[in-house]
Design a protein around this motif. Sequence first.
Motif, PDB file in Angstrom:
ATOM      1  N   GLY A  38      42.161  29.396  41.058  1.00 34.30           N
ATOM      2  CA  GLY A  38      41.020  30.158  40.579  1.00 34.30           C
ATOM      3  C   GLY A  38      41.425  31.600  40.379  1.00 34.30           C
ATOM      4  N   THR A  39      40.683  32.295  39.549  1.00 29.87           N
ATOM      5  CA  THR A  39      40.999  33.694  39.311  1.00 29.87           C
ATOM      6  C   THR A  39      40.626  34.535  40.523  1.00 29.87           C
ATOM      7  OG1 THR A  39      40.807  35.472  37.676  1.00 29.87           O
ATOM      8  CG2 THR A  39      38.785  34.334  38.288  1.00 29.87           C
ATOM      9  N   ARG A  40      41.133  35.744  40.568  1.00 28.64           N
ATOM     10  CA  ARG A  40      40.819  36.635  41.685  1.00 28.64           C
ATOM     11  C   ARG A  40      39.308  36.885  41.743  1.00 28.64           C
ATOM     12  NH1 ARG A  40      44.857  39.722  44.125  1.00 28.64           N
ATOM     13  NH2 ARG A  40      46.927  39.206  43.341  1.00 28.64           N
ATOM     14  N   GLY A  41      38.795  36.925  42.975  1.00 29.10           N
ATOM     15  CA  GLY A  41      37.409  37.313  43.162  1.00 29.10           C
ATOM     16  C   GLY A  41      36.390  36.206  43.128  1.00 29.10           C
ATOM     17  N   VAL A  42      36.818  34.940  42.886  1.00 34.94           N
ATOM     18  CA  VAL A  42      35.825  33.867  42.774  1.00 34.94           C
ATOM     19  C   VAL A  42      35.505  33.211  44.108  1.00 34.94           C
ATOM     20  CG1 VAL A  42      36.322  33.374  40.357  1.00 34.94           C
ATOM     21  CG2 VAL A  42      37.572  32.131  42.143  1.00 34.94           C
ATOM     22  N   GLY A  43      36.247  33.558  45.190  1.00 34.28           N
ATOM     23  CA  GLY A  43      35.877  33.058  46.514  1.00 34.28           C
ATOM     24  C   GLY A  43      36.796  32.003  47.098  1.00 34.28           C
TER      25      GLY A  43
END
Length: 395
Positions: A38-43
């Motif tokens: 997942g991309t950065r910041g999605v948890g």
Amino acid sequence: MEAFFRTHAYLVEHTTTPVRRGLMDEIDWSARMIGIKGTRGVGKTTMLLQYAKERFDIHDHQCLYINMNNFYFQGRGIADFAGEFYHHGGRVLLIDQVFKHPDWSKELRKIYDNYPNLHIVFTGSSVMRLKEENPELNGIVQSYNLRGFSFREFLNLQTGHHFRPYTLEEILNDHERIVKHILPHVSPSQHFSSYVHHGFYPFFQEHRNYSENLLKTMNMITEVDILLIKQIELKYLTKIKKLFYQLAVGGPSTPNISQLAQDIETSRATVMNYIKYLADARLINLIYTPGNAFPKKPSKVMVHNPNLMYAIYPIQVNLQDVMETFFVNSLWKDHFVNLGEKKGTYIVDDHLLFSIEDAGIRQRQRLPDSTIHARYNTEIGYGKQLPLWLLGFLY
């Protein structure tokens, strides 16, 4: 080892998850090796800690969370550490940001072969091509993608409700009944504009400026994830950033590859490679006409989600572009999206024609009777006209 257990216990104890991510119930947690991209910041980190909190007591040493940002792992292999953990009774090792460790894929393979009773769950960047670029993991890893909040998850978080997701088939066949179930409890239109502006990345809940935080995240994606994983020299970073900016401010449109190559002073082939890296990083989406795919030039490039539009160039945001970006991003998880022939139209799964429309403006272009009209600026629909916001309930 005790220091790692203390850190694990502290992090798990202080993890709060006001909204349960749908992916938690999609993952087969019994698999021996699980990769969550997942991309950065999605948890992703929160998901690992949430798993530990749900399945184990915080002082149960069978489960351990570790982060490859820890300098300790610059001098020690993951497989050696996993062996020590296993011989201390460990059975589930949660490895965050695994790509930060050199030879991470070979180390994971070693763990898999040497410790058959040890389960590994690791997180990595969306830029990673787990199986294509790491053949040693073929056949042994189950890969999942964690996305940012859907509109449904955002709405549940903001209102305290627990609306469930719906399949596209359910929405198309039964959207009028579904809407009647939702509207008595909440007005989606009161939250939809907030979602497209700042609701995709979970860090909107933090007491920091969202746009600044998102800009920082985008820079980290290009500076660390793309350069590190794709092994690109630092001197080319400005070219990648400039390309992303050019594509973003141009709005959803067909890219002029020759002009972009001239603007960033590189070759057409390099521009296409950079575009693919930006797409893998979930910064842009590449839309093709049916039957076409990369490495061909995309028919349309748009940023990955509407939040990025407001963060990069807020004074130029066009509402129709925002709504089309929301549509594509919402469908992207489980469906194929191609570009339609007419303006504002898309073909989903090779046979469903959607038109993204403003409910307050009369549509003048002629479209086939089978067209599904996804309309914004309205909360309800009927027949083949459905409210666009409801597609935010697909996950």
